[in-house]
Design an enzyme around this catalytic site. Structure first.
Site, PDB file in Angstrom:
ATOM      1  N   VAL A  84       9.719   3.131 -11.842  1.00 48.53           N
ATOM      2  CA  VAL A  84      10.356   3.277 -10.546  1.00 48.53           C
ATOM      3  C   VAL A  84       9.642   2.969  -9.228  1.00 48.53           C
ATOM      4  O   VAL A  84       9.819   2.144  -8.470  1.00 48.53           O
ATOM      5  CB  VAL A  84      11.227   4.336 -10.075  1.00 48.53           C
ATOM      6  CG1 VAL A  84      11.740   4.711  -8.817  1.00 48.53           C
ATOM      7  CG2 VAL A  84      12.377   4.725 -11.334  1.00 48.53           C
ATOM      8  N   ASP A  85       8.459   3.557  -9.316  1.00 47.81           N
ATOM      9  CA  ASP A  85       7.602   3.217  -8.013  1.00 47.81           C
ATOM     10  C   ASP A  85       7.284   1.795  -8.068  1.00 47.81           C
ATOM     11  O   ASP A  85       7.120   1.160  -7.037  1.00 47.81           O
ATOM     12  CB  ASP A  85       6.245   4.168  -8.205  1.00 47.81           C
ATOM     13  CG  ASP A  85       5.576   4.513  -7.023  1.00 47.81           C
ATOM     14  OD1 ASP A  85       6.204   4.154  -5.937  1.00 47.81           O
ATOM     15  OD2 ASP A  85       4.517   5.326  -7.043  1.00 47.81           O
ATOM     16  N   ASP A  86       6.556   1.168  -9.330  1.00 43.25           N
ATOM     17  CA  ASP A  86       6.258  -0.388  -9.208  1.00 43.25           C
ATOM     18  C   ASP A  86       7.349  -1.060  -8.661  1.00 43.25           C
ATOM     19  O   ASP A  86       7.371  -1.913  -8.177  1.00 43.25           O
ATOM     20  CB  ASP A  86       5.615  -0.696 -10.339  1.00 43.25           C
ATOM     21  CG  ASP A  86       4.286  -0.447 -10.803  1.00 43.25           C
ATOM     22  OD1 ASP A  86       3.704  -1.238 -10.067  1.00 43.25           O
ATOM     23  OD2 ASP A  86       3.910   0.469 -11.221  1.00 43.25           O
ATOM     24  N   ARG A 131       9.300   6.510  -1.914  1.00 48.39           N
ATOM     25  CA  ARG A 131       9.096   5.178  -2.066  1.00 48.39           C
ATOM     26  C   ARG A 131      10.665   4.393  -2.292  1.00 48.39           C
ATOM     27  O   ARG A 131      10.618   3.137  -1.967  1.00 48.39           O
ATOM     28  CB  ARG A 131       8.329   4.809  -3.523  1.00 48.39           C
ATOM     29  CG  ARG A 131       7.914   3.137  -3.459  1.00 48.39           C
ATOM     30  CD  ARG A 131       6.520   3.022  -2.357  1.00 48.39           C
ATOM     31  NE  ARG A 131       5.573   3.840  -3.431  1.00 48.39           N
ATOM     32  CZ  ARG A 131       4.338   4.158  -2.730  1.00 48.39           C
ATOM     33  NH1 ARG A 131       4.176   4.212  -1.460  1.00 48.39           N
ATOM     34  NH2 ARG A 131       3.481   5.013  -3.458  1.00 48.39           N
TER      35      ARG A 131
END
Length: 643
Positions: free
Chosen positions: A378-380, A454
């Site tokens: 998810v972050d990337d 994020r």
């Protein structure tokens, strides 16, 4: 504009230009950015062990590992978990093991200093489970002291409350191959057969080969482990071979065409150990690809050979793109366009392990590495979406379609508590961290404030939307996670400075007036943490000791995070903390080197809190550039007096 203001404007413009020029100079011709991801010496030490076990040590320049390990040994005799930590026991034992495997005698002065350090801290018996497991592979620890991992775990149905998909992605990809290793309990004799008897404080003849007790309910797992061991000794383990075959099949199915497993070295090393236990031939294509994948993580210089735990090209590229555009590059600058098109090619359109618990989502995310189709995160994905949003690409329709697919995937990954985790949906069975095997306390992947922030930032920055009720749940989660001091925990970066910066950047974009009090409290906490030199820093020890929240030597990356958070809060509330911001910018200006770079020795990335830390070598480059770019934009330096 006054003369002193004009000088400052020019100085900041020059600092930005120098930083931009440096980033351009290191962009790969394919379009991506990628720099070293540094950890501790255990990764390299375990690679040495693997090559000794496979007999491939003579085909790699492992003699350079000795130079690397000697260089990393500190004056106290030990090796560090992260820069400046004073040395760590398990890390030091594994480095010692590797040097012995490389032929360094126990009476070498460096080894004598290391032995003293290790014995002062309790010796091998006090090390972590994974260190003991690696020692057991070469007969330097008894398998009786290693937790049993029954292979029938592989056969538990996905709907069962306990199954491999309740483990975090990194634990899963590392554990499945260890089901085979722990079943076989091999002892591989290297060509430099060694023992490490000198590292047992109590003497090797008096070692109690047993798992440590906690004196609470978790000791129940020790009773279960004794039962597993009894079943093994009587050859009464149910579905043993079926479990082994299922684990082997799982490993083979998840090997990338490039040879990687899970994009991380522990999963790769453990998978190679499993294949060795199953008597795969050295020339088997699967083995050859696996060895090559490990080689691809190596950084070799004239006098050094070290192995990275992972590689970060997608992450680095997205952040570098954001830094360049936010500091003034045109969205259609050739470097930005080339990076954007490279990222589009890396979008993962396959179903991975995430789909086991997420049955609604469709592929469309990004992973951290070059190749990791089973484990996008998810972050990337959120950072890539924000980077692509800033870029103007030749085919905008394709870009927008890619973004839409990614946002839909991210939305489908929201956890029941309202936040987002990194790799999986509702991967939150905390009791798994209490099993004897889980002494790194990293068996699960629950939703966290930094990853959730994020996603929220992505929605606000890119003018994107998800279901309003789900957005509300995420905001409620973030507000609930704010700590009494006003800060937020940082799971993937050190630590509260990272988490607080991320949440402020998110809340500032989504109904900031509603969250004004929370934003002001977070910004005030950051201001309070500022060091006398104008910078910010936080030690990795803050994960162990909450009294160290926001405290540590100033670093470029953490100073940039603090500035980004304070600037976002100021824009949202109309209350810019001018003095703190000016001093922070002054720190970045004063510490920038002539070539436009910054340097920091400290580790500011987090693998597993309290147990594994990272130094991203580009954090000290693109985050300061983002901070300078946002400062320039917020303060209107090109046309506004600073007096």
């Amino acid at each position: 504009m006054q003369t002193q203001d004009r000088v400052k404007v020019n100085q900041i413009a020059d600092a930005i230009a120098a930083s931009q020029e440096y980033l351009l100079s290191i962009q790969n011709s394919a379009g991506y950015w990628w720099a070293e991801l540094e950890s501790n010496v255990t990764i390299t030490s375990e690679a040495v062990l693997l090559h000794k076990i496979w007999g491939t040590d003579q085909t790699r320049p492992l003699h350079k590992v000795e130079a690397y390990l000697r260089q990393e040994q500190r004056q106290h005799g030990g090796w560090e978990l992260y820069y400046g930590d004073g040395g760590e026991l398990s890390t030091s034992v594994e480095a010692y093991m590797a040097l012995r495997l490389l032929g360094v005698p126990a009476n070498d002065p460096a080894m004598i200093r290391a032995q003293a350090f290790i014995l002062q801290r309790g010796g091998i018996s006090k090390t972590r489970i994974f260190t003991k497991l690696h020692l057991a592979l070469i007969g330097c620890y008894n398998w009786r002291g290693i937790p049993s991992l029954p292979a029938w775990v592989m056969l538990l149905p996905k709907a069962f409350p306990v199954n491999i998909y309740e483990m975090s992605s990194w634990a899963r990809s590392s554990t499945v191959p260890l089901l085979i290793v722990c079943d076989r309990k091999p002892i591989f004799l290297s060509d430099s057969a060694i023992n490490l008897d000198e590292l047992y404080v109590e003497g090797v003849d008096r070692v109690r080969w047993e798992l440590p007790r906690s004196g609470d309910w978790t000791d129940l797992f020790l009773t279960l482990d004794q039962g597993f061991k009894l079943a093994e000794s009587l050859n009464l383990v149910p579905f043993r071979e079926e479990g082994i075959k299922a684990a082997e099949k799982w490993i083979l199915e998840r090997q990338e065409a490039t040879g990687d497993w899970g994009g991380i070295i522990p999963a790769m090393l453990n998978s190679m150990l499993a294949l060795r236990c199953l008597d795969y031939d050295r020339s088997d294509p699967i083995v050859e690809r696996g060895l090559q994948a490990i080689d691809n993580f190596v950084i070799e210089t004239e006098n050094s050979y070290r192995v990275q735990p992972c590689v970060s090209p997608v992450w680095d590229t997205a952040w570098a793109m954001r830094a360049l555009v936010e500091s003034g590059f045109a969205p259609d600058h050739p470097a930005v366009v080339k990076a954007g098109e490279w990222l589009l090619q890396k979008q993962i359109l396959d179903y991975g392990d995430w789909a086991v618990k997420n049955r609604q989502g469709k592929p469309g995310a990004w992973a951290f590495e070059f190749d990791n189709r089973f484990y996008p995160d998810v972050d990337d994905s959120a950072v890539v979406v924000m980077a692509l949003h800033l870029a103007k690409l030749p085919n905008e329709k394709i870009k927008q379609a890619a973004i839409a697919r990614a946002v839909n995937w991210i939305a489908s990954m929201q956890c029941k508590l309202g936040g987002w985790a990194a790799f999986d949906l509702d991967n939150d069975q905390d009791w798994l961290n209490s099993i004897p095997y889980g002494d790194l306390k990293a068996m699960i992947d629950p939703n966290t404030a930094d990853v959730t922030a994020r996603v929220v930032e992505m929605l606000g920055a890119c003018d994107l939307s998800i279901d309003s009720d789900n957005l509300e749940r995420s905001l409620t989660y973030l507000l609930r996670e704010q700590e009494i001091e006003g800060c937020w925990f940082g799971r993937w970066g050190v630590n509260y400075i990272y988490g607080t910066s991320g949440v402020l950047s998110a809340l500032a974009l989504i109904d900031p007036q509603r969250h004004k009090l929370s934003i002001e409290r977070g910004a005030a906490w950051l201001v309070e943490c500022q060091n006398p030199d104008g910078g910010w820093g936080e030690t990795c020890r803050s994960y162990d000791d909450p009294s160290l929240k926001g405290k540590g030597n100033s670093t470029a990356s953490q100073t940039a995070w603090a500035l980004i958070g304070i600037l976002a809060a100021g824009e949202a509330t109309g209350k810019l903390a001018f003095k703190a911001i000016e001093q922070g910018i002054g720190y970045l200006m004063a510490t920038q080197q002539p070539d436009g770079t910054w340097f920091e020795a400290d580790f500011t990335g987090t693998g597993f809190p309290c147990h594994f830390y990272l130094k991203y070598h580009l954090y000290q480059q693109y985050f300061p550039l983002i901070a300078l770019g946002r400062y320039q934009a917020v303060m209107g330096l090109t046309n506004l007096s600073l007096s």
